[in-house]
Design a protein around this motif. Structure first.
Motif, PDB file in Angstrom:
ATOM      1  N   MET A   1       0.824  -1.202   0.000  1.00  0.00           N
ATOM      2  CA  MET A   1       0.000   0.000   0.000  1.00  0.00           C
ATOM      3  C   MET A   1       0.862   1.258   0.000  1.00  0.00           C
ATOM      4  N   VAL A   5       0.736   5.173  -2.303  1.00  0.00           N
ATOM      5  CA  VAL A   5      -0.035   6.303  -1.766  1.00  0.00           C
ATOM      6  C   VAL A   5       0.115   7.539  -2.660  1.00  0.00           C
ATOM      7  N   PHE A   6       1.348   7.870  -2.994  1.00  0.00           N
ATOM      8  CA  PHE A   6       1.598   9.044  -3.828  1.00  0.00           C
ATOM      9  C   PHE A   6       0.900   8.898  -5.183  1.00  0.00           C
ATOM     10  N   THR A   8      -1.511   6.873  -6.105  1.00  0.00           N
ATOM     11  CA  THR A   8      -2.967   6.825  -5.999  1.00  0.00           C
ATOM     12  C   THR A   8      -3.540   8.232  -5.845  1.00  0.00           C
ATOM     13  N   ALA A   9      -2.922   9.016  -4.953  1.00  0.00           N
ATOM     14  CA  ALA A   9      -3.430  10.367  -4.704  1.00  0.00           C
ATOM     15  C   ALA A   9      -3.305  11.234  -5.956  1.00  0.00           C
ATOM     16  N   MET A  10      -2.192  11.087  -6.656  1.00  0.00           N
ATOM     17  CA  MET A  10      -2.006  11.893  -7.864  1.00  0.00           C
ATOM     18  C   MET A  10      -3.050  11.525  -8.919  1.00  0.00           C
ATOM     19  N   ARG A  12      -5.977  10.253  -8.380  1.00  0.00           N
ATOM     20  CA  ARG A  12      -7.302  10.733  -7.948  1.00  0.00           C
ATOM     21  C   ARG A  12      -7.502  12.193  -8.351  1.00  0.00           C
ATOM     22  N   SER A  13      -6.428  12.980  -8.226  1.00  0.00           N
ATOM     23  CA  SER A  13      -6.588  14.394  -8.572  1.00  0.00           C
ATOM     24  C   SER A  13      -6.675  14.580 -10.083  1.00  0.00           C
ATOM     25  N   LEU A  14      -6.104  13.629 -10.839  1.00  0.00           N
ATOM     26  CA  LEU A  14      -6.200  13.727 -12.302  1.00  0.00           C
ATOM     27  C   LEU A  14      -7.555  13.237 -12.808  1.00  0.00           C
ATOM     28  N   SER A 285      -8.969   2.317  -1.915  1.00  0.00           N
ATOM     29  CA  SER A 285      -8.394   3.543  -1.323  1.00  0.00           C
ATOM     30  C   SER A 285      -6.993   3.807  -1.856  1.00  0.00           C
ATOM     31  N   TYR A 286      -6.148   2.802  -1.774  1.00  0.00           N
ATOM     32  CA  TYR A 286      -4.769   2.945  -2.254  1.00  0.00           C
ATOM     33  C   TYR A 286      -4.392   1.681  -2.996  1.00  0.00           C
TER      34      TYR A 286
ATOM     35  N   GLU B  31       2.252  11.795   2.033  1.00  0.00           N
ATOM     36  CA  GLU B  31       2.517  11.240   0.699  1.00  0.00           C
ATOM     37  C   GLU B  31       1.305  11.470  -0.222  1.00  0.00           C
ATOM     38  N   ALA B  32       0.117  11.270   0.369  1.00  0.00           N
ATOM     39  CA  ALA B  32      -1.104  11.504  -0.414  1.00  0.00           C
ATOM     40  C   ALA B  32      -1.196  12.982  -0.798  1.00  0.00           C
ATOM     41  N   GLY B  35       1.007  13.723  -3.602  1.00  0.00           N
ATOM     42  CA  GLY B  35       0.424  13.160  -4.829  1.00  0.00           C
ATOM     43  C   GLY B  35      -0.598  14.090  -5.442  1.00  0.00           C
ATOM     44  N   VAL B  36      -1.545  14.570  -4.617  1.00  0.00           N
ATOM     45  CA  VAL B  36      -2.584  15.440  -5.194  1.00  0.00           C
ATOM     46  C   VAL B  36      -2.018  16.801  -5.614  1.00  0.00           C
ATOM     47  N   GLY B  39      -0.666  16.510  -8.921  1.00  0.00           N
ATOM     48  CA  GLY B  39      -1.682  16.334  -9.964  1.00  0.00           C
ATOM     49  C   GLY B  39      -2.307  17.669 -10.331  1.00  0.00           C
ATOM     50  N   GLU B  40      -3.591  17.787 -10.059  1.00  0.00           N
ATOM     51  CA  GLU B  40      -4.319  18.991 -10.465  1.00  0.00           C
ATOM     52  C   GLU B  40      -4.631  19.858  -9.266  1.00  0.00           C
ATOM     53  N   ALA B 114      -7.038   9.310   2.323  1.00  0.00           N
ATOM     54  CA  ALA B 114      -8.201   9.131   1.443  1.00  0.00           C
ATOM     55  C   ALA B 114      -9.005  10.427   1.406  1.00  0.00           C
ATOM     56  N   GLN B 117      -7.528  12.770  -0.977  1.00  0.00           N
ATOM     57  CA  GLN B 117      -7.922  12.409  -2.353  1.00  0.00           C
ATOM     58  C   GLN B 117      -9.317  12.938  -2.665  1.00  0.00           C
ATOM     59  N   SER B 120      -9.256  16.600  -3.239  1.00  0.00           N
ATOM     60  CA  SER B 120      -8.651  16.938  -4.532  1.00  0.00           C
ATOM     61  C   SER B 120      -9.621  16.703  -5.679  1.00  0.00           C
ATOM     62  N   LYS B 121     -10.552  15.783  -5.477  1.00  0.00           N
ATOM     63  CA  LYS B 121     -11.458  15.417  -6.571  1.00  0.00           C
ATOM     64  C   LYS B 121     -12.746  16.234  -6.549  1.00  0.00           C
TER      65      LYS B 121
END
Lengths: 330, 157
Positions: A1, A5-6, A8-10, A12-14, A285-286, B31-32, B35-36, B39-40, B114, B117, B120-121
């Protein structure tokens, strides 16, 4: 997992930039091609320097497809499992190279650089029957397909044989990943492909042995199910697939096929069944499932943009274009 | 130093281990958040609030650890007489927040990640995302209360 994390989060934002069915429908209903192009460009296709326009959309989509898997580099991890989605391009190249070889022509202009092996290198490997970089399945595909072409002089066999090994290669990568979601995705793809073949073969009036030769193993539906369905009338076979992912396609698609004589809705429903499966990635989730499902969604989005643009430019009725649209990941 | 003091110190150390959960939890959420942000467009402020949430377990653990150390005189410089039974009791007092802190910190980190995330969405979901992550906090607070009550019920010297 933790490793995902990184990524997955990226992803999700895309995901929020993926075009929804509603957006597609609004674009299709819109009379202005400029408005459509603007919306698609805002979704990440094209730039101010190279705007998304009717005359550029094909090249922009091709370029975007080329760059799609480069996005994985930004995720900071080597997702080998995405080869499952990439192998289609390798096998496309193999098919092109073998057909060109049979005809004695050069078609390097239609080779794709998006596979796991660069197009130029693939051309050398296929030409020399070089085992060094080809996967075992690719090598078998090259040898068997060129042999079948030499015996039958029918290029259709190149497609059939290559597709068989393409699925086998996808299955291999999925197995190696050890990820149940990806393995399930490959099974869903195989089921959808077998059903498409089954209906086409039966429509052509071919007997069971013909389909049996073309059947791709590895799906959730055993050949015995198809064999039993073969005993039924083509209009009645759907019930044999009850409880499977492709049941809706088998039932509704078949009804439409009977009414219209066209495979359009049937094939769309087969593809939608695979997307239904991929959508399960939304509830994780991840994990790699999220990344994998995003790339499936992105490929489907590009298919939908092509269908929409082609339809709008040809002046097709909006309702007909909507019917052809594949399910989106939302 | 007596065995009693050693056991009590051990209890304080276990309580402080709640920080392991916080460290991991904040790391997952961080880390999450990275990540976001990669992204956007997501706001730094909203991700920061969520990332900070799993940090509380470490604070609870530290409080209990300091209280135990104060009670046995380790912080003041002169350890007082602590029997084996009292030392064991203080060790027991450190356990709830130590153990629950580790697990709840990690779980809260996942929930906060989560939530990041989600934020971010979908716009306007920060409140809900915080509430989901804060639910995990309840159990860290319960463990902290138990550790505190146990600590309070133990008399040394």
């Amino acid at each position: 997992m933790a490793n995902c994390v990184f990524a997955t989060a990226m992803i999700r934002s895309l995901e929020k930039r993926l075009l929804t069915t509603e957006q597609f429908y609004n674009m299709i209903d819109s009379g202005s091609i400029d408005d459509i192009c603007r919306t698609v460009q805002e979704a990440g296709y094209g730039s101010d320097a190279e705007p998304f326009r009717p005359d550029t959309y094909m090249s922009i989509l091709a370029q975007r497809e080329n760059n799609l898997f480069d996005e994985t580099l930004k995720l900071g991890k080597d997702f080998k499992v995405l080869d499952v989605l990439n192998l289609v391009n390798d096998y496309h190249n193999i098919k092109v190279l073998l057909k060109a070889e049979a005809l004695g022509i050069d078609r390097s202009d239609i080779l794709l650089n998006t596979g796991t092996i660069p197009a130029a290198r693939m051309a050398e490997l296929v030409r020399d029957r070089d085992r060094s970089q080809l996967t075992e399945n690719m090598l078998k595909a090259v040898l068997e397909a060129s042999d079948a072409q030499a015996r039958t002089n029918d290029p259709q066999w190149i497609d059939i044989i290559c597709d068989k090994y393409w699925f086998a290669d996808m299955e291999r990568v999925a197995e190696e990943s050890g990820n149940k979601f990806v393995q399930g995705y490959v099974k869903a793809k195989i089921d959808a492909s077998n059903l498409k073949t089954y209906v086409r073969v039966r429509t052509m009036g071919e007997a069971w042995p013909f389909f049996s030769d073309m059947f791709i193993p590895g799906g959730t539906i055993e050949p015995t199910t198809y064999q039993r369905a073969y005993t039924e009338d083509l209009n009645q076979f759907g019930a044999h697939f009850k409880g499977t992912l492709i049941y809706e396609a088998a039932l509704d698609g078949r009804i439409d096929l009977e009414k219209t004589g066209k495979f359009t809705l049937f094939e769309k429903l087969c593809d939608d069944a695979v997307m239904h499966y991929a959508k399960e990635g939304k509830y994780v989730s991840y994990g790699i499932e999220v990344v994998f499902a995003y790339f499936v969604a992105k490929q489907a989005e590009m298919t939908n943009i092509r269908i929409m643009m082609a339809g709008k430019l040809a002046g097709t009725d909006p309702e007909v274009i909507k019917e052809r649209m594949r399910e989106t990941y939302e | 130093m007596t065995i009693g003091v050693a056991l009590a110190v051990f209890g304080a150390a276990i309580a402080a281990c709640a920080g392991v959960g916080s460290g991991l939890g904040v790391g997952i959420a961080g880390e999450a958040a990275d990540g976001v942000m990669a992204g956007e467009g997501t706001s730094f402020g909203s991700t920061l609030v969520l990332q900070a949430l799993p940090g509380t377990q470490g604070i609870y653990g530290m409080v209990i650890a300091i209280m135990i150390m104060t009670k046995i005189g380790v912080l003041g410089g002169g350890a007082i007489e602590v029997s084996v039974a009292q030392g064991l009791a203080l060790l027991g007092a450190g356990l709830p927040i130590g153990i629950v802190g580790i697990w709840s910190g990690i779980a809260q980190g996942k929930a906060a990640g989560a939530g990041i995330q989600l934020v971010s969405k979908k716009d306007g979901k920060l409140g809900q995302a915080i509430i989901y992550a804060v639910m995990v906090e309840t159990y860290a607070i319960l463990a902290f209360i138990i550790s505190f009550l146990l600590y309070n019920g133990i008399t040394v010297g």
